[in-house]
Enzyme design. Structure first.
Site, PDB file in Angstrom:
ATOM      1  N   GLU A  15     -17.185   0.479 -11.348  1.00  0.00           N
ATOM      2  CA  GLU A  15     -16.882  -0.800 -11.953  1.00  0.00           C
ATOM      3  C   GLU A  15     -17.178  -2.030 -11.259  1.00  0.00           C
ATOM      4  O   GLU A  15     -16.938  -2.307  -9.899  1.00  0.00           O
ATOM      5  CB  GLU A  15     -15.346  -1.317 -12.591  1.00  0.00           C
ATOM      6  CG  GLU A  15     -15.304  -2.608 -13.502  1.00  0.00           C
ATOM      7  CD  GLU A  15     -14.214  -2.600 -14.156  1.00  0.00           C
ATOM      8  OE1 GLU A  15     -12.805  -2.074 -14.474  1.00  0.00           O
ATOM      9  OE2 GLU A  15     -13.812  -3.920 -13.687  1.00  0.00           O
ATOM     10  N   GLU A  68       1.273  -1.386  -0.184  1.00  0.00           N
ATOM     11  CA  GLU A  68      -0.049   0.300   0.176  1.00  0.00           C
ATOM     12  C   GLU A  68       0.613   0.811  -0.063  1.00  0.00           C
ATOM     13  O   GLU A  68       0.601   2.341  -0.766  1.00  0.00           O
ATOM     14  CB  GLU A  68      -0.777   0.361   1.216  1.00  0.00           C
ATOM     15  CG  GLU A  68      -2.184  -0.996   1.355  1.00  0.00           C
ATOM     16  CD  GLU A  68      -1.806  -2.109   1.456  1.00  0.00           C
ATOM     17  OE1 GLU A  68      -2.609  -2.973   1.777  1.00  0.00           O
ATOM     18  OE2 GLU A  68      -0.787  -2.506   1.609  1.00  0.00           O
TER      19      GLU A  68
END
Length: 564
Positions: free
Chosen positions: A312, A194
């Protein structure tokens, strides 16, 4: 209270009727969805097919987008991205929009070696009164000289194409949580984490902002400039959105919407079926709820985190599966998925599609794999838009134009007895305006349920149905004088849940071959007057409650609209 009979839009009379009882509140706390709740995500490499260019715009796509805009008052927002945004490199001398090479070992559905030319950005001129989200390449942009140069070269082109109110936001990278594990080929080492992602994202987005200040200063202002992010593929991958947020993803305070992606399962995942996977409310609920858990973790880190969207999503990843993702059952799944998402706090949903994708709402051009045409999922999109649309004062009025009153709050109406039924209520200005009832019990009318060869009549069984019985405040169903009101019932129908053609919404078809996607009223659909109507029951003696019943056949949905 007398028994209610809802008229049925098709002539066949079900022989098996089960019933469920649901109570509906007159008002609900306001938590409205955004405008253009039903929006789209178009695969980057497919965008020229869907939109066309200056000399040949795709009017079929434009017609289908216009249909939704006329229902809700706002055309769908278009996100241009997906896996191929992170493969696209820029070639200034390319004489056409996109040169893509498919490597079947990586994907047989889209190119994984891509070059775009200057004319790629002409596609943003094709859709009128439409706002866009353009995706830049982080996959190669963050670790290759050619990818970084592509970012520097294309920001000026993209921003000039998206001036004049076309731009809604940018994205930088698609599903970076899969960069080190992608089945199409990793673009980061196994150590990818991350902190590295956030460092690369900040570096790239700051360079984008610098370029905008030089080339399109109006798009660099706080009111216009911003991103949807982090656009992770899901909640169970190597990178975690809450940790990325904690690492400072929104350090520059430029993320407009918290975007996440979701697919119910995979096209080739073991055990996937239409009934068990898609036409299954419990599966849909569990899939969406996992994102709410994640988002709440982000909110615990940052109480001011931006609103939540699906940037999406669709039925089955890897572009869907024929016989499942392209069927009417998938359209019903889409209704359930979109409305459950709205009920738990998602503000907008971008349904993903691409050329030749099995789950696409429409096929924009003819190819050697598929014919141009409107696909079953589009009819589900229309039904969702109709449910959320501004309420007319009568069923034949045009939608309201005031945005303040047009945005709907959606409430889930739980049905604990079965995972194959679902129901929702829509509220505008906190007042009940519509109900939608979805019967997810499958009903097949083709050989092997593949939607192709019809079964012989001797093999067909009577189509089951369920009566949805509602208890409602009497004011919705009875006049001041105690007379029964009428409600309008609009149905999403096909011959069966396995159908891939012959689908209608309220007797309308949006097929390409009829009028290039514009709505056409079909004469062979049995309806009553201008809209089907259901009569309501008598209220109690004190005028407190009244009853409403609507019959919904297996593998279909019905929208109930109250008339004032």
């Amino acid at each position: 209270m007398k028994r209610i009979l809802g008229l049925i839009a098709y002539a066949s009379v079900p022989t098996v009727i089960n019933a469920v009882q649901i109570s509906v509140d007159e008002t609900a706390p306001s938590n409205p969805v955004f405008d253009a709740y039903v929006s789209y995500s178009i695969e980057f490499s497919s965008f020229p097919d869907y939109a066309g260019n200056n000399s040949r715009p795709n009017t079929f796509s434009e017609n289908l987008l216009d249909n939704l805009g006329k229902i809700t008052g706002t055309k769908p927002y278009i996100r241009v991205g997906g896996n191929t945004q992170d493969y696209a490199l820029y070639n200034a001398s390319l004489p056409y929009s996109l040169n893509g090479t498919i490597d079947p070992k990586r994907s047989s559905d889209y190119p994984t070696t891509i070059f775009i030319g200057p004319s790629f950005f002409e596609s943003y001129n094709s859709f009128k009164n439409t706002r866009f989200i353009h995706g830049f390449n982080l996959g190669l942009g963050g670790n290759r000289t050619s990818g970084w140069q592509t970012l520097l070269d294309t920001v000026p082109l993209a921003c000039k194409a998206l001036g004049g109110g076309k731009l809604f936001a940018w994205t930088y990278g698609n599903e970076p949580d899969l960069f080190s594990t992608s089945a199409q080929g990793p673009v980061r080492p196994p150590s990818w984490n991350e902190a590295e992602y956030v460092d690369q994202w900040l570096n790239g987005t700051r360079k984008i902002h610098e370029s905008l200040e030089r080339n399109c200063p109006d798009l660099a202002k706080n009111g216009t400039y911003g991103y949807i992010a982090p656009s992770f593929a899901g909640v169970g991958n190597k990178l975690k959105a809450p940790k990325a947020w904690g690492e400072g993803l929104n350090e520059d305070n430029n993320i407009k919407l918290f975007a996440t992606h979701n697919y119910i399962s995979g096209a080739t995942s073991p055990g996937v079926t239409l009934q068990g996977t898609l036409m299954n409310h419990s599966m849909t609920k569990a899939s969406v709820d996992a994102h709410i858990v994640e988002y709440n973790q982000v909110k615990a880190i940052d109480a001011a985190a931006p609103p939540l969207i699906f940037g999406e999503t669709n039925s089955l990843y890897n572009q869907g599966r024929p016989g499942l993702s392209n069927t009417f059952g998938a359209a019903l799944w889409g209704v359930d998925f979109n409305l459950y998402s709205a009920s738990v706090g998602f503000k907008r949903v971008h349904m993903h599609m691409g050329t030749d994708y099995r789950y696409a709402s429409w096929q924009p051009i003819a190819t050697n794999k598929a014919t141009i045409g409107t696909k079953a999922p589009y009819y589900g999109n229309i039904a969702v838009a109709s449910f959320l649309a501004p309420p007319p004062s009568s069923p034949y009025d045009s939608p309201a134009t005031s945005l303040a009153t047009s945005l709907a709050t959606v409430k889930h109406l739980p049905i604990s007895s079965t995972p194959f039924l679902s129901a929702y209520a829509a509220y505008h200005s906190s007042n009940l305006t519509r109900l939608i009832l979805i019967n997810l019990q499958s009903y097949n009318t083709t050989a092997s349920g593949e939607g192709l060869a019809p079964l012989p009549p001797s093999s067909l069984t009577p189509r089951p149905s369920v009566t949805f019985n509602f208890t409602l405040p009497a004011a919705y169903l009875l006049t001041d004088g105690g007379k029964e009101k009428q409600v309008v019932v609009k149905r999403l129908m096909a011959n069966g849940s396995d159908a891939i053609t012959g689908i209608t919404w309220d007797g309308w078809s949006y097929n390409w071959e009829l009028d290039e996607g514009r709505p056409v009223r079909l004469a062979n659909v049995t309806r009553t007057s201008e809209s089907e109507r259901a009569w309501v029951g008598e209220g109690t003696s004190d005028g407190g409650k009244a009853g409403l019943g609507v019959v919904v056949e297996a593998g279909s949905a019905a929208l109930v609209e109250f008339v004032w």
